[in-house]
Design a protein around this motif. Structure first.
Motif, short mmCIF file in Angstrom:
data_model
loop_
_atom_site.label_atom_id
_atom_site.label_comp_id
_atom_site.label_asym_id
_atom_site.label_seq_id
_atom_site.Cartn_x
_atom_site.Cartn_y
_atom_site.Cartn_z
N SER A 70 8.49 -8.36 25.96
CA SER A 70 9.72 -8.12 25.00
C SER A 70 10.72 -9.29 25.24
O SER A 70 10.89 -9.70 26.24
CB SER A 70 10.42 -6.74 25.35
OG SER A 70 11.62 -6.84 24.86
N GLN A 114 18.17 11.73 17.70
CA GLN A 114 18.03 13.28 17.38
C GLN A 114 16.73 13.85 16.89
O GLN A 114 16.34 14.79 17.17
CB GLN A 114 19.18 13.32 16.38
CG GLN A 114 19.90 14.92 16.45
CD GLN A 114 20.82 15.19 15.56
OE1 GLN A 114 20.97 14.48 14.64
NE2 GLN A 114 21.20 16.37 15.44
N PHE A 115 16.15 12.97 16.09
CA PHE A 115 15.00 13.48 15.57
C PHE A 115 13.79 13.67 16.58
O PHE A 115 13.00 14.68 16.62
CB PHE A 115 14.38 12.53 14.34
CG PHE A 115 13.16 13.02 13.73
CD1 PHE A 115 13.27 14.11 12.66
CD2 PHE A 115 11.80 12.78 14.21
CE1 PHE A 115 12.38 14.57 12.03
CE2 PHE A 115 10.78 13.34 13.18
CZ PHE A 115 10.97 14.22 12.23
N GLU A 173 18.33 -5.57 24.70
CA GLU A 173 17.43 -4.55 23.93
C GLU A 173 18.45 -3.37 23.21
O GLU A 173 19.40 -2.83 24.07
CB GLU A 173 16.46 -3.79 25.11
CG GLU A 173 15.43 -2.98 24.49
CD GLU A 173 14.54 -3.60 23.93
OE1 GLU A 173 14.02 -3.60 22.85
OE2 GLU A 173 13.66 -4.63 24.67
N VAL A 174 18.38 -3.16 21.97
CA VAL A 174 19.20 -2.03 21.30
C VAL A 174 18.73 -0.71 21.56
O VAL A 174 17.67 -0.52 21.41
CB VAL A 174 19.57 -2.49 19.88
CG1 VAL A 174 20.55 -1.40 19.29
CG2 VAL A 174 20.24 -4.04 20.22
N ASP A 175 19.61 0.29 21.76
CA ASP A 175 19.23 1.54 21.65
C ASP A 175 18.70 2.19 20.37
O ASP A 175 19.08 1.63 19.49
CB ASP A 175 20.25 2.46 22.28
CG ASP A 175 20.55 2.73 23.62
OD1 ASP A 175 19.40 2.12 24.07
OD2 ASP A 175 21.67 2.98 24.08
N PRO A 176 17.63 2.86 20.55
CA PRO A 176 17.24 3.44 18.94
C PRO A 176 18.45 4.19 18.36
O PRO A 176 19.39 4.43 18.88
CB PRO A 176 16.41 4.43 19.35
CG PRO A 176 16.32 4.85 20.87
CD PRO A 176 17.04 3.68 21.34
N SER A 177 18.25 4.36 17.09
CA SER A 177 19.37 4.88 16.12
C SER A 177 19.64 6.39 16.47
O SER A 177 18.66 6.77 16.94
CB SER A 177 18.92 4.66 14.76
OG SER A 177 17.88 5.57 14.16
N LEU A 178 20.75 6.73 16.03
CA LEU A 178 21.20 8.26 16.50
C LEU A 178 20.24 9.24 15.54
O LEU A 178 19.65 10.15 16.28
CB LEU A 178 22.71 8.67 15.80
CG LEU A 178 23.96 8.02 16.53
CD1 LEU A 178 24.84 8.14 15.94
CD2 LEU A 178 24.01 8.65 17.90
N ASN A 179 19.85 8.77 14.52
CA ASN A 179 18.77 9.60 13.79
C ASN A 179 17.44 9.62 14.61
O ASN A 179 17.03 10.70 14.63
CB ASN A 179 18.56 8.85 12.39
CG ASN A 179 19.69 8.60 11.45
OD1 ASN A 179 20.56 7.80 11.96
ND2 ASN A 179 19.83 9.02 10.34
N GLU A 180 16.91 8.51 14.99
CA GLU A 180 15.65 8.34 15.83
C GLU A 180 15.97 9.41 17.14
O GLU A 180 15.11 10.41 17.36
CB GLU A 180 15.30 7.13 16.07
CG GLU A 180 14.70 6.36 15.03
CD GLU A 180 14.69 4.74 15.39
OE1 GLU A 180 13.48 4.29 15.61
OE2 GLU A 180 15.93 4.04 15.36
N PRO A 195 18.05 -11.94 24.28
CA PRO A 195 18.92 -10.76 23.47
C PRO A 195 18.71 -9.59 23.96
O PRO A 195 17.38 -9.27 24.66
CB PRO A 195 18.04 -10.99 22.15
CG PRO A 195 16.98 -11.99 22.24
CD PRO A 195 17.09 -12.47 23.73
N TRP A 201 7.23 3.98 23.70
CA TRP A 201 8.48 3.32 23.96
C TRP A 201 9.94 3.90 23.53
O TRP A 201 11.02 4.21 24.15
CB TRP A 201 8.70 1.84 23.44
CG TRP A 201 9.89 0.94 23.49
CD1 TRP A 201 10.26 0.28 22.66
CD2 TRP A 201 10.67 0.59 24.83
NE1 TRP A 201 11.38 -0.43 23.15
CE2 TRP A 201 11.60 -0.17 24.36
CE3 TRP A 201 10.57 1.29 25.97
CZ2 TRP A 201 12.56 -0.31 25.58
CZ3 TRP A 201 11.67 0.84 26.72
CH2 TRP A 201 12.58 0.02 26.41
N SER A 214 13.69 -9.28 25.48
CA SER A 214 14.60 -9.23 26.18
C SER A 214 14.40 -9.13 27.78
O SER A 214 15.21 -9.24 28.56
CB SER A 214 15.24 -7.68 26.11
OG SER A 214 14.04 -6.48 26.50
#
Lengths: 293, 264, 255
Positions: free
Chosen positions: A88, A13-14, A4-11, A2, A213, A90
């Protein structure tokens, strides 16, 4: 495996926004490491390093082999870094990722190429017999900053390691088993450590140590400085596209030296403690008992 | 509260006297139990057996980290990409993506549907029809009966104005927690039944009346939003520490006080 | 019957980022295991009706070879029997077992770089995997316990059985056996090496079953058990039970 997915936009930016306000998600200072712990195993040459939620196990081993033809007077020293799916899901066995390649090259440059281990001392019979010392680095848990933790684990494992004692008698090489003769430590010249800075912001103006991470996924660049406690720099690797001001880098190396001294002290302290523990009931313990009275 | 049962391991036999027997209601099996016809009820995980004689139900209480979709759960998902008629969303790392139809938002039509960028967070419900083990789960951000969003939808929207609800609080941040802790936070009476008072304390006297919003997903993710980044970090740390250290009420109170002092 | 090792020790949830993890040490072996799953399976591992169980064994030093692949396939088929794979079609349950320590034989200098795992490590691997699966809350049909037994044949008289043999004992033994039982008492795994007779195997089976499947002591039986403790060897099922009890109590502290 699987992806590795990028963190969300919110994370994303925050994290950046919080850093602008001098805040890290775990409340640390910019130049503060997560709680660092080092333990040694029952056997010689096993070091377990925990850095927050990152955990590395390094194991040093040695065997007698034939030296390379072009370096008859040198022993062989290798560092094997293979990230398993334990790190992980991935990561896949036998399919190196970029993380793995970068990690193994950094360790190679920091520990092997800097001459931390005296490879000439590993030579037994010139051109015929030598020791091959190998360190296996296992990343058990990955929450950022594998490099610094792995480097510390490798150095600690090698300094803790004992190889079987040998003797040369009339051209006959004898390798003693641990039951016959107490194994001997390696000939160790200096202890280099890695300190990794992560840069944030448009121009990489914010620099933090020991990124998690999530921070690693958001950073615009990083710089790993490897040096020993005398301030001798073994290598500097600046990765990531964003250019970083030279003055910032200079400041970073200054702080790195202070951190390296702390690491060196930690390894020394733990080695002494381990030696005492192993000596329990031995000569040292006897001396201490007398002193008590 | 349901009476507390014994510890069970997978495959153990459950004492028949513990199985609730209601004259009319059918027996309902919750998580961690399976029925082997005709009459055997066998645990599949290690945990504590809980029975509720009134509702004629029984389940295993346990904690884990890997979320398995189940109908009507509220979850915090992340948009991966858009297909012709649905968004593909990530519920838990490394699992198969869930689908969120473009029209499953309040008042959405083909022309007014929200445009969500990859990486956007949505608070959604797992549709009752999906969560079948042979299908990828399906999500919705609108109640099928009322047609209202009821607080579901994109959260902490950054850059766009199409989002409903909490657009004003900035991006906010997501914190990972264990599934058991997420369940306790979502309990109607989380203080009494779940033993978590940390959020109330942070907003109340102990925390000095911090202003923040949360969205708790059953998939073990909490979104915390506030105008102040400091507050978001404080709330996030308080939640993660309460979960990690397994703090009781008194411990939570002490933690909140300590963090508020530290982060002044 | 003699036993050489102290009681087993285990810690659950040692790796904070895995779904489930366990660290187990017994008879000189220390293994850390992680479990992730059910996660998305790769196309080539995907099965329409059940989850694929992936077991990866990593030696402490050196690269894994055919020996590890062999152990992986044995464990893989045993664990597939335990996990309710039908609950998660097209998924993957990934189990990684990292060997940390294995007992050294002080009398030989082993060739370490091409490490080949010892036969006797199998119970430790099995036990770690089961504990990690329990820690991850992966639905299972039953739990399992495992043990290793070596048969030492004397010049005369009956052969002696050594439970959890040391590396040295295995070397000198006539035959070595690894057995695992499910919590229902069924034989899950039986691997043997060396020469042995059917009669010897029978006695090995009985001893292993006694270690793995002894039912938890009831209140009335308690005193009797205490008396016999010393002669009966480790009680694997009791160990599993108490380890899990501690874990559940910690998880449900708020109850």
């Amino acid at each position: 495996m699987p992806r590795e997915v990028d963190p969300s936009l919110n994370e994303k930016q925050f994290v950046t926004q919080a850093l602008e306000e001098n805040l890290r998600l775990d409340g640390r200072e910019f130049d503060q490491y997560r709680p660092l712990e080092l333990t040694f195993g029952e056997q010689y040459g096993v070091a377990d390093v925990t850095l927050g939620k990152t955990r590395i196990l390094a194991k040093a081993t040695a065997e007698v082999t034939v030296p390379y033809a072009d370096r008859p007077l040198d022993g062989i020293f290798t560092i094997a870094t293979e990230l398993s799916p334990m790190t992980s899901p991935s990561f896949e066995v036998n399919r190196p990722t970029e993380t793995e390649v970068l990690l193994s090259r950094l360790l190679e440059k920091t520990v092997r190429r800097s001459g931390a281990l005296d490879t000439e001392s590993l030579c037994l019979v010139a051109g015929q017999k030598c020791w091959s010392v190998r360190v296996d680095v296992h990343a058990l848990s990955h929450d950022g900053n594998l490099t610094d933790a792995a480097c510390l684990a490798v150095v600690a494992a090698l300094r803790h390691f004992r190889k079987p004692d040998t003797s040369m008698d009339a051209g006959v090489l004898t390798v003693y088993t641990p039951a016959e003769r107490e194994p001997v430590p390696l000939s160790w010249l200096h202890s280099p450590f890695c300190v990794t800075w992560s840069f944030f912001g448009e121009e990489g103006e914010t620099a933090v140590l020991d990124a998690t991470w999530l921070e690693e996924q958001v950073r615009v660049g990083s710089c790993t400085v490897s040096l020993n406690r005398h301030g001798e720099i073994c290598q500097i690797a600046k990765l990531g596209g964003t250019p970083v001001n030279a003055v910032v880098l200079l400041q970073c190396t200054g702080v790195a030296l202070a951190k390296v001294k702390e690491f060196d002290e930690l390894v020394d302290r733990r080695l002494t403690e381990d030696l005492k523990r192993r000596d329990k009931g031995g000569f040292m313990a006897e001396l201490r008992a007398e002193n008590d009275r | 509260m349901a009476p507390d049962g014994p510890l069970v391991l997978p495959g153990e036999t459950i004492d028949p006297s513990l199985v609730p027997s209601h004259p009319k209601n059918p027996l309902r099996l919750g998580p961690g139990l399976r029925h082997i016809p005709p009459t055997d009820i066998v645990p599949t995980v290690a945990g504590q057996l809980i029975t509720n004689p009134v509702k004629n139900s029984m389940w295993i209480e346990y904690n884990s980290n890997r979320y398995i979709p189940s109908p009507n759960d509220l979850i915090l998902a992340q948009i991966l990409r858009s297909t012709t008629d649905a968004y593909l969303c990530l519920i838990t790392p490394y699992s198969a993506p869930a689908t969120l139809p473009h029209l499953a938002f309040e008042g959405a039509t083909k022309k007014t549907r929200p445009q969500l960028a990859p990486g956007q967070l949505v608070y959604a419900r797992i549709t009752p029809a999906s969560a079948n083990r042979h299908m990828d789960p399906e999500l919705e951000c609108v109640s099928a009966t009322t047609g209202k969003a009821d607080g579901l939808g994109p959260i902490g929207v950054v850059g766009t104005t199409s989002g409903s609800g909490s657009g004003s609080t900035g991006p906010g941040c997501v914190f990972d927690i264990s599934l058991g802790f997420a369940r306790r936070l979502l309990m109607a009476r989380s203080r009494e039944d779940g033993g978590v008072g940390v959020l109330e304390m942070l907003g109340g006297e102990e925390g000095g009346g911090l202003a923040f919003e949360t969205a708790v997903g059953r998939n073990g993710r909490v979104w915390v939003g506030s105008e102040s980044a400091r507050t978001v970090v404080l709330v996030g740390r308080a939640l993660q520490e309460t979960d990690r250290a397994g703090l009781g009420m008194e411990g939570q109170r002490r933690l909140v006080k300590k963090l508020v002092r530290e982060m002044k | 019957m003699t036993t050489t090792a102290a009681a087993p020790e285990a810690a659950l949830g040692v790796l904070p980022r895995a779904d489930g993890s366990a660290n187990y040490s017994h008879a000189g072996y220390t293994v850390t295991g992680s479990v992730n799953g059910p996660i998305e399976a790769q196309r080539r591992d995907e099965h329409a009706y059940e989850a694929h169980v992936d077991v990866v064994i990593r030696p402490a030093a050196g690269v894994g070879g055919t020996r590890e692949r062999h152990l992986e396939s044995i464990l893989q088929s045993s664990l597939t029997q335990l996990i309710l794979v039908k609950n998660f079609p097209r998924c993957l349950v990934q189990i990684v077992l990292q060997v940390e320590d294995s007992p050294e034989n002080d009398y030989v200098n082993t060739k370490l770089v091409q490490a080949s795992l010892n036969f006797a490590i199998m119970p430790a691997l099995m036990q770690t995997a089961v504990l990690a699966l329990l820690s991850a809350g992966v639905p299972m049909r039953a739990t399992a316990t495992a043990t290793a037994i070596a048969v030492m044949r004397q010049e005369e008289g009956a052969p002696t059985l050594v439970v959890d043999p040391s590396t040295r004992a295995i070397e000198t033994a006539q035959s070595a056996h690894v057995l695992a039982f499910t919590s229902h008492g069924g034989l899950l795994l039986a691997e043997s090496e060396g020469d042995f007779t059917v009669k010897e195997w029978d006695s090995v089976y009985d001893t292993a079953r006694e270690i793995c499947c002894r039912s938890a002591p009831t209140k009335e039986g308690m005193e009797m058990v205490l008396d016999e403790e010393a002669t009966r060897g480790p009680d694997m099922r009791q160990f599993l039970q108490s380890t899990m009890e501690a874990k559940v109590a910690k998880d449900l502290h708020w109850k």
